[in-house]
Write a protein that holds these residues in place. Structure first.
Motif, PDB file in Angstrom:
ATOM      1  N   VAL B  50       0.854  -1.173   0.000  1.00 19.62           N
ATOM      2  CA  VAL B  50       0.000   0.000   0.000  1.00 19.62           C
ATOM      3  C   VAL B  50       0.899   1.235   0.000  1.00 19.62           C
ATOM      4  CG1 VAL B  50      -1.361   1.333   1.642  1.00 19.62           C
ATOM      5  CG2 VAL B  50      -2.099  -0.919   1.014  1.00 19.62           C
ATOM      6  N   SER B  51       0.506   2.256  -0.753  1.00 21.61           N
ATOM      7  CA  SER B  51       1.277   3.502  -0.722  1.00 21.61           C
ATOM      8  C   SER B  51       0.663   4.432   0.312  1.00 21.61           C
ATOM      9  CB  SER B  51       1.264   4.177  -2.095  1.00 21.61           C
ATOM     10  OG  SER B  51       0.019   4.771  -2.318  1.00 21.61           O
ATOM     11  N   ILE B  66       9.205   5.190  10.048  1.00 25.46           N
ATOM     12  CA  ILE B  66       9.664   4.048   9.249  1.00 25.46           C
ATOM     13  C   ILE B  66      10.214   2.955  10.153  1.00 25.46           C
ATOM     14  CG2 ILE B  66      11.380   3.324   7.566  1.00 25.46           C
ATOM     15  CD1 ILE B  66      11.100   6.104   6.319  1.00 25.46           C
ATOM     16  N   ALA B  67      11.025   3.377  11.155  1.00 22.94           N
ATOM     17  CA  ALA B  67      11.593   2.369  12.069  1.00 22.94           C
ATOM     18  C   ALA B  67      10.492   1.641  12.828  1.00 22.94           C
ATOM     19  CB  ALA B  67      12.558   3.041  13.047  1.00 22.94           C
ATOM     20  N   THR B  70       8.590  -0.812  10.663  1.00 20.67           N
ATOM     21  CA  THR B  70       9.371  -2.008  10.349  1.00 20.67           C
ATOM     22  C   THR B  70       9.571  -2.889  11.578  1.00 20.67           C
ATOM     23  OG1 THR B  70      10.494  -0.601   8.771  1.00 20.67           O
ATOM     24  CG2 THR B  70      11.391  -2.759   9.082  1.00 20.67           C
ATOM     25  N   LEU B  76       6.052  -3.762   6.919  1.00 14.99           N
ATOM     26  CA  LEU B  76       7.439  -3.629   6.466  1.00 14.99           C
ATOM     27  C   LEU B  76       7.485  -2.535   5.410  1.00 14.99           C
ATOM     28  CD1 LEU B  76      10.320  -4.944   6.311  1.00 14.99           C
ATOM     29  CD2 LEU B  76       9.385  -6.447   4.604  1.00 14.99           C
ATOM     30  N   VAL B  77       8.350  -1.552   5.620  1.00 14.50           N
ATOM     31  CA  VAL B  77       8.493  -0.483   4.627  1.00 14.50           C
ATOM     32  C   VAL B  77       9.439  -0.962   3.536  1.00 14.50           C
ATOM     33  CG1 VAL B  77       9.207   1.881   4.236  1.00 14.50           C
ATOM     34  CG2 VAL B  77       8.094   1.277   6.342  1.00 14.50           C
ATOM     35  N   ILE B  78       8.998  -0.915   2.289  1.00 11.66           N
ATOM     36  CA  ILE B  78       9.833  -1.406   1.195  1.00 11.66           C
ATOM     37  C   ILE B  78      10.585  -0.264   0.527  1.00 11.66           C
ATOM     38  CG2 ILE B  78       9.794  -2.519  -1.042  1.00 11.66           C
ATOM     39  CD1 ILE B  78       7.611  -4.249  -0.123  1.00 11.66           C
ATOM     40  N   ALA B  79       9.902   0.815   0.215  1.00  9.18           N
ATOM     41  CA  ALA B  79      10.566   1.903  -0.495  1.00  9.18           C
ATOM     42  C   ALA B  79      10.061   3.230   0.047  1.00  9.18           C
ATOM     43  CB  ALA B  79      10.286   1.810  -1.997  1.00  9.18           C
ATOM     44  N   VAL B  80      10.941   4.216   0.067  1.00 10.89           N
ATOM     45  CA  VAL B  80      10.595   5.551   0.553  1.00 10.89           C
ATOM     46  C   VAL B  80      11.030   6.570  -0.486  1.00 10.89           C
ATOM     47  CG1 VAL B  80      10.850   7.211   2.409  1.00 10.89           C
ATOM     48  CG2 VAL B  80      10.984   4.815   2.915  1.00 10.89           C
ATOM     49  N   LYS B  84       8.836  13.211  -2.362  1.00 15.20           N
ATOM     50  CA  LYS B  84       7.381  13.219  -2.482  1.00 15.20           C
ATOM     51  C   LYS B  84       6.678  12.829  -1.199  1.00 15.20           C
ATOM     52  CE  LYS B  84       7.112  10.926  -6.590  1.00 15.20           C
ATOM     53  NZ  LYS B  84       6.357  10.212  -7.607  1.00 15.20           N
ATOM     54  N   GLU B  86       6.404   9.956   0.196  1.00 12.24           N
ATOM     55  CA  GLU B  86       5.571   8.799  -0.075  1.00 12.24           C
ATOM     56  C   GLU B  86       6.329   7.541   0.324  1.00 12.24           C
ATOM     57  OE1 GLU B  86       4.497   8.379  -4.127  1.00 12.24           O
ATOM     58  OE2 GLU B  86       2.547   7.522  -3.600  1.00 12.24           O
ATOM     59  N   PHE B  88       6.026   3.038   0.645  1.00 13.31           N
ATOM     60  CA  PHE B  88       5.291   1.845   0.257  1.00 13.31           C
ATOM     61  C   PHE B  88       5.441   0.806   1.355  1.00 13.31           C
ATOM     62  CE2 PHE B  88       6.074   4.069  -3.626  1.00 13.31           C
ATOM     63  CZ  PHE B  88       4.871   3.944  -4.274  1.00 13.31           C
ATOM     64  N   HIS B  90       4.507  -2.876   3.083  1.00 11.31           N
ATOM     65  CA  HIS B  90       4.063  -4.245   2.856  1.00 11.31           C
ATOM     66  C   HIS B  90       3.432  -4.764   4.137  1.00 11.31           C
ATOM     67  CE1 HIS B  90       4.551  -8.632   2.730  1.00 11.31           C
ATOM     68  NE2 HIS B  90       4.454  -8.515   1.435  1.00 11.31           N
TER      69      HIS B  90
ATOM     70  N   ALA C  81      15.393  -3.535  12.743  1.00 10.68           N
ATOM     71  CA  ALA C  81      14.470  -2.817  11.860  1.00 10.68           C
ATOM     72  C   ALA C  81      15.227  -2.220  10.678  1.00 10.68           C
ATOM     73  CB  ALA C  81      13.758  -1.714  12.637  1.00 10.68           C
ATOM     74  N   PHE C  85      14.644  -3.288   6.758  1.00 11.69           N
ATOM     75  CA  PHE C  85      14.296  -2.272   5.773  1.00 11.69           C
ATOM     76  C   PHE C  85      15.290  -2.276   4.622  1.00 11.69           C
ATOM     77  CE2 PHE C  85      14.924   2.339   4.680  1.00 11.69           C
ATOM     78  CZ  PHE C  85      13.909   2.362   3.747  1.00 11.69           C
ATOM     79  N   ALA C  88      14.737  -5.438   2.466  1.00 11.64           N
ATOM     80  CA  ALA C  88      13.539  -5.366   1.629  1.00 11.64           C
ATOM     81  C   ALA C  88      13.765  -4.400   0.471  1.00 11.64           C
ATOM     82  CB  ALA C  88      12.349  -4.916   2.476  1.00 11.64           C
ATOM     83  N   ARG C  89      14.444  -3.281   0.773  1.00 13.09           N
ATOM     84  CA  ARG C  89      14.719  -2.283  -0.258  1.00 13.09           C
ATOM     85  C   ARG C  89      15.649  -2.860  -1.328  1.00 13.09           C
ATOM     86  NH1 ARG C  89      18.392   1.775  -0.176  1.00 13.09           N
ATOM     87  NH2 ARG C  89      17.882   3.691  -1.308  1.00 13.09           N
ATOM     88  N   TYR C  92      13.789  -5.287  -3.470  1.00 12.87           N
ATOM     89  CA  TYR C  92      12.923  -4.607  -4.431  1.00 12.87           C
ATOM     90  C   TYR C  92      13.743  -4.001  -5.565  1.00 12.87           C
ATOM     91  CZ  TYR C  92      10.301  -0.821  -6.453  1.00 12.87           C
ATOM     92  OH  TYR C  92       9.732   0.040  -7.344  1.00 12.87           O
ATOM     93  N   PRO C 104      -3.536  -5.797  -3.120  1.00 17.05           N
ATOM     94  CA  PRO C 104      -3.260  -4.475  -3.649  1.00 17.05           C
ATOM     95  C   PRO C 104      -1.754  -4.291  -3.738  1.00 17.05           C
ATOM     96  CG  PRO C 104      -4.047  -4.320  -1.389  1.00 17.05           C
ATOM     97  CD  PRO C 104      -3.753  -5.739  -1.669  1.00 17.05           C
ATOM     98  N   GLU C 106       0.355  -1.643  -4.896  1.00 15.90           N
ATOM     99  CA  GLU C 106       0.389  -0.289  -5.443  1.00 15.90           C
ATOM    100  C   GLU C 106       1.781   0.121  -5.877  1.00 15.90           C
ATOM    101  OE1 GLU C 106      -1.484   2.071  -2.458  1.00 15.90           O
ATOM    102  OE2 GLU C 106      -3.424   1.133  -2.777  1.00 15.90           O
ATOM    103  N   LEU C 107       2.802  -0.634  -5.423  1.00 16.20           N
ATOM    104  CA  LEU C 107       4.160  -0.352  -5.875  1.00 16.20           C
ATOM    105  C   LEU C 107       4.324  -0.745  -7.339  1.00 16.20           C
ATOM    106  CD1 LEU C 107       6.807   0.688  -4.915  1.00 16.20           C
ATOM    107  CD2 LEU C 107       7.378  -1.530  -4.060  1.00 16.20           C
TER     108      LEU C 107
END
Lengths: 87, 127, 111
Positions: B50-51, B66-67, B70, B76-80, B84, B86, B88, B90, C81, C85, C88-89, C92, C104, C106-107
């Motif tokens: 989800v964004s 973010i910490a 996670t 779990l935060v995948i990308a930041v 923006k 924003e 993403f 998980h 943590a 992170f 996972a990054r 990806y 969903p 959305e990524l």
């Protein structure tokens, strides 16, 4: 700590190591292997804790503290290596 | 009267401790959820990504958020994207319900603001 | 606390911690993709290691050990943590796709 508890804890930890080693070996991508390697490091902390209590080692808490502080460096460098130096 | 005390700087330590306790409780609950998901064979994970856009956070608060996201094992935060604002996220138990998951993340964000900022507006206080 | 109570509580925490670490390892086999597996290892990194540390603190209790234990738990949570992170990054960015049942996504829609 009784010997039964020691055997239970150590066999649970060895099960975790064996299963994680299978994932390191098979893992479709290097990300999967790195995650399993991370878990093996946590098993190491647990084993140090148990053995430190059983053998009555004074410095066990220091070992755990240093491991907890520095353990993520291995994962961090693995992640950097996976990205090929890109950020 | 009550609202003005809970939004003043005097209640900051209380709000900080309250947020900490809530987070520890949340952490234990979600950990046990993931453990039961793994040990019961018939259960399957229902993940989703989800964004989330957060405009009102400073850089420090964004890093802390973010910490915290996670640390709780089911999210779990995948990308930041820092420009923006924003990220993403998980989640393990999204189950197709993107809006519900996003609103639960927004609840964490609101509670973080309530706990971390010395002064908050009255409408931002989460009991 | 009496000696038996110390032994019972400490052993209980250690068995629970080892059990959670073992379930995380089973999750590595059972769960489908790298993101859910990272979440499963997150339980071992947080709750599992914390329970083991609490067990050690109960077994040889002193004020210094209690302080060290609290610092170790907090450090363990924060560093794990950051590690999750970054992993996972990296997964990806190197093209690791989430499993198809990720409903969903959305990524993937966004890029």
């Amino acid at each position: 700590m009784s010997i039964t508890i020691l055997v239970i804890v150590l066999s649970l930890l060895s099960l975790a190591v064996v299963v994680a080693a299978i994932r390191v070996w098979k893992g479709p991508s290097s990300g999967n292997s790195a995650v399993a390697g991370d878990l093996i490091f946590f098993v190491f902390i647990g084993a140090v804790a148990v053995l430190g209590v059983v053998f009555d080692i004074d410095s066990v808490m220091d070992i755990i503290l240093i491991s907890a502080l520095l353990g993520f460096l291995s994962v961090l460098s693995l992640a950097r290596w996976m990205q090929g130096g890109r950020r | 009267m009550r609202g003005s005390f809970f939004s003043s700087a005097w209640s900051w330590p209380l709000r900080l401790i309250g947020f900490f306790g809530w987070f520890v409780w949340q952490f234990i609950v979600t950990s046990l959820q993931v453990v039961t998901l793994v040990i019961i064979p018939s259960k399957k994970p229902k993940p989703g990504i989800v964004s989330l856009r957060l405009d009102d956070l400073s850089d420090t608060e964004l890093t802390i958020l973010i910490a915290l996201i996670t640390i709780t094992p089911d999210t779990l935060v995948i990308a930041v994207d820092r420009e923006k604002r924003e990220m993403f996220v998980h989640g393990m138990f999204v189950d197709g319900d993107a809006e519900g998951f996003r609103s639960s993340l927004r609840l964490t964000h609101d509670r973080l603001i309530t706990g971390l900022r010395p002064k908050v507006k009255d409408k931002e206080v989460q009991a | 606390m009496s000696v038996e109570m110390t032994s019972i509580f400490g052993s209980g925490f250690m068995v629970l911690g080892a059990f959670i670490i073992a379930t995380a390892a089973i999750g590595l086999i059972k769960l489908p993709d790298v993101y859910t597996r990272t979440s499963a290892v997150g339980t071992a990194a947080g709750l599992g290691v914390s329970f083991m540390i609490i067990g050690v603190v109960i077994f040889d209790y002193s004020t210094l050990n209690l302080i060290k234990g609290i610092i170790a738990i907090i450090a363990q949570l924060i560093t794990s943590a950051i590690g999750s992170f970054m992993l996972a990054r990296a997964s990806y960015m190197t093209g690791g796709k989430p499993v198809e049942t990720t409903v969903p996504d959305e990524l993937a829609d966004q890029s």
